[in-house]
Write a protein that holds these residues in place. Structure first.
Motif, PDB file in Angstrom:
ATOM      1  N   PRO A  91      10.238 -14.537  -4.793  1.00 59.85           N
ATOM      2  CA  PRO A  91       9.206 -13.526  -4.605  1.00 59.85           C
ATOM      3  C   PRO A  91       7.879 -14.088  -4.111  1.00 59.85           C
ATOM      4  CG  PRO A  91       9.791 -13.765  -6.940  1.00 59.85           C
ATOM      5  CD  PRO A  91      10.727 -14.617  -6.150  1.00 59.85           C
ATOM      6  N   GLN A  94       7.281 -13.877  -0.348  1.00 60.06           N
ATOM      7  CA  GLN A  94       7.203 -12.556   0.269  1.00 60.06           C
ATOM      8  C   GLN A  94       5.742 -12.179   0.521  1.00 60.06           C
ATOM      9  OE1 GLN A  94      10.051 -11.036   1.275  1.00 60.06           O
ATOM     10  NE2 GLN A  94      10.854 -12.989   0.567  1.00 60.06           N
ATOM     11  N   ASP A  96       2.339  -9.878   0.639  1.00 61.46           N
ATOM     12  CA  ASP A  96       1.819  -8.942  -0.364  1.00 61.46           C
ATOM     13  C   ASP A  96       2.011  -7.498   0.119  1.00 61.46           C
ATOM     14  OD1 ASP A  96      -0.270  -8.260   1.388  1.00 61.46           O
ATOM     15  OD2 ASP A  96      -1.640  -9.712   0.494  1.00 61.46           O
ATOM     16  N   ALA A  97       1.722  -6.546  -0.748  1.00 61.51           N
ATOM     17  CA  ALA A  97       1.991  -5.129  -0.466  1.00 61.51           C
ATOM     18  C   ALA A  97       1.252  -4.646   0.778  1.00 61.51           C
ATOM     19  CB  ALA A  97       1.613  -4.283  -1.671  1.00 61.51           C
ATOM     20  N   HIS A  98      -0.001  -5.087   0.943  1.00 64.26           N
ATOM     21  CA  HIS A  98      -0.790  -4.660   2.104  1.00 64.26           C
ATOM     22  C   HIS A  98      -0.153  -5.170   3.402  1.00 64.26           C
ATOM     23  CE1 HIS A  98      -4.225  -3.453   4.477  1.00 64.26           C
ATOM     24  NE2 HIS A  98      -4.353  -4.686   4.936  1.00 64.26           N
ATOM     25  N   ASP A  99       0.223  -6.464   3.419  1.00 62.57           N
ATOM     26  CA  ASP A  99       0.866  -7.034   4.608  1.00 62.57           C
ATOM     27  C   ASP A  99       2.185  -6.334   4.911  1.00 62.57           C
ATOM     28  OD1 ASP A  99      -1.136  -8.807   5.156  1.00 62.57           O
ATOM     29  OD2 ASP A  99      -0.133 -10.559   4.295  1.00 62.57           O
ATOM     30  N   LYS A 100       2.935  -6.006   3.852  1.00 63.49           N
ATOM     31  CA  LYS A 100       4.210  -5.302   4.055  1.00 63.49           C
ATOM     32  C   LYS A 100       3.984  -3.953   4.726  1.00 63.49           C
ATOM     33  CE  LYS A 100       7.355  -7.162   0.609  1.00 63.49           C
ATOM     34  NZ  LYS A 100       8.109  -6.906  -0.603  1.00 63.49           N
ATOM     35  N   ARG A 101       2.928  -3.242   4.281  1.00 62.44           N
ATOM     36  CA  ARG A 101       2.616  -1.941   4.864  1.00 62.44           C
ATOM     37  C   ARG A 101       2.255  -2.071   6.342  1.00 62.44           C
ATOM     38  NH1 ARG A 101      -1.992   0.902   2.684  1.00 62.44           N
ATOM     39  NH2 ARG A 101      -1.907   2.524   4.217  1.00 62.44           N
ATOM     40  N   LYS A 104       5.425  -2.903   8.313  1.00 68.12           N
ATOM     41  CA  LYS A 104       6.285  -1.729   8.434  1.00 68.12           C
ATOM     42  C   LYS A 104       5.758  -0.797   9.525  1.00 68.12           C
ATOM     43  CE  LYS A 104       8.484   1.905   5.827  1.00 68.12           C
ATOM     44  NZ  LYS A 104       8.215   3.020   4.997  1.00 68.12           N
ATOM     45  N   GLN A 155      11.388 -10.841   9.820  1.00 73.01           N
ATOM     46  CA  GLN A 155      10.575 -10.744   8.600  1.00 73.01           C
ATOM     47  C   GLN A 155      11.155 -11.602   7.485  1.00 73.01           C
ATOM     48  OE1 GLN A 155      10.537  -6.421   7.933  1.00 73.01           O
ATOM     49  NE2 GLN A 155       8.364  -6.636   7.477  1.00 73.01           N
ATOM     50  N   ARG A 160       6.445 -14.880   3.815  1.00 78.05           N
ATOM     51  CA  ARG A 160       5.015 -14.529   3.752  1.00 78.05           C
ATOM     52  C   ARG A 160       4.280 -14.873   5.037  1.00 78.05           C
ATOM     53  NH1 ARG A 160       2.145 -18.120  -0.745  1.00 78.05           N
ATOM     54  NH2 ARG A 160       3.787 -17.149  -1.914  1.00 78.05           N
ATOM     55  N   THR A 194      -7.206   2.765   4.000  1.00 78.68           N
ATOM     56  CA  THR A 194      -7.233   2.057   2.716  1.00 78.68           C
ATOM     57  C   THR A 194      -8.643   1.772   2.227  1.00 78.68           C
ATOM     58  OG1 THR A 194      -6.961  -0.052   3.878  1.00 78.68           O
ATOM     59  CG2 THR A 194      -4.969   0.974   3.000  1.00 78.68           C
TER      60      THR A 194
END
Length: 195
Positions: A91, A94, A96-101, A104, A155, A160, A194
């Motif tokens: 984990p 991977q 972070d949530a912001h980068d994932k958004r 995507k 990805q 990360r 955001t």
């Protein structure tokens, strides 16, 4: 010590000469003949697999398939156990949530706007030809899905280090400036939402 390399070393030690010969035969289409001729052990073969990105700590499907084909279920089990213990995709590797958004959103825009030239983009992102061929074979006649799966593979490979800015740079390098502009616009919208 890298747990994935320790696993590969362990698997290599368990391979017989006949196992190694069978594995070399099975991967003739994936590894150049010249390289296969120099292979003397499982370790030698795994080094080639790692160099050609046929396997990675977060992608052991190719190795698993080879081990199944040579009827080494004990080694398949060892590989699956390694995956289940969470070692395969740690984990902390991977985004972070912001980068994932952001990723995507970038991927959605790219999938909507990039057509037949998707392989050129993936080559700029340095995804291996073998992976691209495997994705095409798994999704024949569906360009959008081929592109989507390739981006997901990128990805996963980058972890990360997968950044939306890398996607924009690759698009610009491929002269897909309109798509790059659309991605930048979408990311700008997300960032203002955001705040």
């Amino acid at each position: 010590m890298d747990p994935f390399l320790a696993l590969l070393n362990s698997i290599s030690s368990a391979l017989s000469g006949a196992d190694l010969a069978a594995m070399k035969f099975l991967c003739r289409n994936d590894v150049p003949k010249r390289k296969l001729e120099s292979v003397q052990s499982g370790r030698d073969l795994f080094v080639i697999f790692l160099e050609q990105r046929l396997i990675a700590s977060d992608d052991v499907a190719f190795l698993e398939e080879l081990l199944k084909n040579i009827k080494r279920e004990d080694l398949v089990l060892q590989l699956k156990q390694f995956e289940e213990e969470g070692e395969v995709s740690a984990p902390d590797d991977q985004p972070d949530a912001h980068d994932k958004r952001l990723q995507k959103a970038a991927i959605e825009v790219i999938c909507e706007n990039v057509g037949r030239d998707w392989k050129m983009l993936m080559r700029k992102l340095e995804l291996s030809e073998v992976k691209l061929d495997r994705i095409v074979a798994a999704n024949p006649c569906n360009l959008r899905e081929q592109l989507h799966q390739s981006l997901k593979e990128w990805q996963k490979w980058k972890g990360r280090n997968a950044k939306a800015t890398d996607l924009i740079k690759a698009l610009r390098d491929c002269k897909m400036n309109l798509v790059a502009d659309n991605v930048e616009q979408r990311l700008l919208e997300l960032n203002t939402e955001t705040r």
